[in-house]
Design an enzyme around this catalytic site. Structure first.
Site, PDB file in Angstrom:
ATOM      1  N   ASP A   1      -4.378   2.187  -4.859  1.00 53.30           N
ATOM      2  CA  ASP A   1      -2.925   2.109  -4.676  1.00 53.30           C
ATOM      3  C   ASP A   1      -2.516   0.803  -4.005  1.00 53.30           C
ATOM      4  O   ASP A   1      -1.386   0.678  -3.520  1.00 53.30           O
ATOM      5  CB  ASP A   1      -2.438   3.296  -3.847  1.00 53.30           C
ATOM      6  CG  ASP A   1      -3.016   3.297  -2.438  1.00 53.30           C
ATOM      7  OD1 ASP A   1      -4.234   3.067  -2.300  1.00 53.30           O
ATOM      8  OD2 ASP A   1      -2.264   3.541  -1.477  1.00 53.30           O
TER       9      ASP A   1
ATOM     10  N   ASN B   1      -3.387  12.582  -3.648  1.00 52.95           N
ATOM     11  CA  ASN B   1      -4.454  12.865  -4.609  1.00 52.95           C
ATOM     12  C   ASN B   1      -5.197  14.143  -4.252  1.00 52.95           C
ATOM     13  O   ASN B   1      -5.502  14.973  -5.121  1.00 52.95           O
ATOM     14  CB  ASN B   1      -5.444  11.693  -4.661  1.00 52.95           C
ATOM     15  CG  ASN B   1      -5.037  10.636  -5.673  1.00 52.95           C
ATOM     16  OD1 ASN B   1      -4.315  10.920  -6.637  1.00 52.95           O
ATOM     17  ND2 ASN B   1      -5.497   9.417  -5.471  1.00 52.95           N
TER      18      ASN B   1
ATOM     19  N   ASP C   1       0.858  -1.176   0.000  1.00 52.56           N
ATOM     20  CA  ASP C   1       0.000   0.000   0.000  1.00 52.56           C
ATOM     21  C   ASP C   1       0.901   1.235   0.000  1.00 52.56           C
ATOM     22  O   ASP C   1       1.883   1.288   0.749  1.00 52.56           O
ATOM     23  CB  ASP C   1      -0.887  -0.013   1.253  1.00 52.56           C
ATOM     24  CG  ASP C   1      -2.010   1.010   1.159  1.00 52.56           C
ATOM     25  OD1 ASP C   1      -2.981   0.746   0.438  1.00 52.56           O
ATOM     26  OD2 ASP C   1      -1.887   2.067   1.798  1.00 52.56           O
TER      27      ASP C   1
ATOM     28  N   ASP D   1      -2.013   9.396 -10.636  1.00 53.42           N
ATOM     29  CA  ASP D   1      -1.846   8.403 -11.712  1.00 53.42           C
ATOM     30  C   ASP D   1      -0.385   8.302 -12.131  1.00 53.42           C
ATOM     31  O   ASP D   1       0.132   7.209 -12.383  1.00 53.42           O
ATOM     32  CB  ASP D   1      -2.706   8.779 -12.918  1.00 53.42           C
ATOM     33  CG  ASP D   1      -4.191   8.539 -12.682  1.00 53.42           C
ATOM     34  OD1 ASP D   1      -4.529   7.886 -11.666  1.00 53.42           O
ATOM     35  OD2 ASP D   1      -5.005   8.994 -13.506  1.00 53.42           O
TER      36      ASP D   1
END
Length: 312
Positions: free
Chosen positions: A235, A200, A192, A209
């Protein structure tokens, strides 16, 4: 009611030739030496020649030079036996698909079928019927490409190029079967990215991205060909590491963790870290294995992130 007639119609040679010349089906007749004796308008239109340019010429005129010798051999075999059989490549049959190029340079896909005929004097000819199947072939190629694209989408994550969740879990299941059959070691790591939601929220999903793409590339460079990297979603990543024991797998994932921590990503040069739970398979279900790796991952995060934990 008078009986229904079963007598076949009687066409004169002139009527038959008129029918051949006017049909939209491309037809040519060649003699035993392979020279055009008759071509109809549809044949001329297909290949881009006039009737005068073809009559008396060898039929290979309309073929690509690299195919001419083979087609001469097939023509001779057909005249002798009634089958297009190249003695060098052993291709039998009187019907075949070919890729040809017309006089204007346009590539055409055709279906050609031939019959062997004799005249009243016993002279042998080959009558060839040609159908332009270019549109069909174009549609066929489009469908094939669409199927390949759907397969690509099903098997690989479109953003990162890593294996998709479904394909990755199938791969893990296959590796479990290999372990059960041969007893080779098998480990996994659930990964993770630390603070990915905050990245984000702060920098936008486009930057997020870019980070995922960068991480995927780092994984491809770091893993063996026998390993698999899977994007489970968001993720969350999964590594399948066959053939290594738990300590070896942990060392491999630790090298990836260190490489990521020292590699700034995106044009913002963001420092990204990961946490991971590493687990060795021990005769359990896939779900149980993944659950143990997940619990190890959460222990690593509770201990401060940017670290690994081995599953218990």
């Amino acid at each position: 009611m008078p009986p229904r007639s079963t007598s076949p119609p009687h066409f004169s040679d002139a009527a038959l030739m008129t029918l051949i010349r006017s049909t939209p089906l491309a037809i040519c007749i060649t003699d035993a030496e392979g020279r055009f004796q008759m071509v109809n308008a549809a044949y001329c239109k297909l290949y881009g020649y006039t009737e005068e340019e073809l009559l008396g010429e060898e039929f290979t005129l309309v073929l690509a030079p690299e195919h001419r010798d083979m087609m001469r051999r097939m023509h001779r075999a057909f005249i002798e036996t009634g089958e297009d059989s190249d003695p060098l490549i052993g291709t039998p049959g009187s019907r075949a698909e070919w890729e040809v190029v017309n006089r204007q340079g346009r590539q055409i896909s055709i279906m050609a079928e031939a019959v062997r005929v004799e005249d009243d004097q016993g002279n042998v000819y080959k009558a060839t019927f040609v159908v332009d199947i270019s549109e069909h072939k174009t549609l066929e190629r489009s469908l094939r490409e669409a199927n390949q694209r759907l397969t690509q989408i099903a098997m690989y994550d479109e953003l990162t190029g890593l294996q998709s969740r479904r394909a990755g879990l199938d791969r893990l299941e296959a590796e479990i079967h290999e372990h059960q059959r041969y007893g080779q070691p098998l480990c996994i790591a659930v990964i993770d990215l630390d603070g990915f939601k905050q990245i984000n929220d702060t920098h936008g999903h486009a930057i997020g991205d870019e980070i995922l793409v960068g991480v995927a590339e780092l994984l491809r460079q770091s893993l063996r060909e026998s390993d698999a990297a899977i994007r489970l979603g968001g993720d969350e990543l999964l590594l399948v590491l066959p053939g290594v024991a738990l300590d070896q797998a942990t060392q491999a994932v630790e090298r990836i963790r260190q490489a990521l921590a020292s590699t700034p990503l995106t044009s913002h040069s963001l420092e990204v870290t990961l946490s991971a739970g590493v687990a060795a398979y021990r005769d359990e279900s896939q779900d149980a294995l993944l659950e143990r790796a997940d619990r190890a991952l959460y222990r690593a995060k509770r201990r401060g992130r940017n670290r690994l934990a081995q599953a218990q």
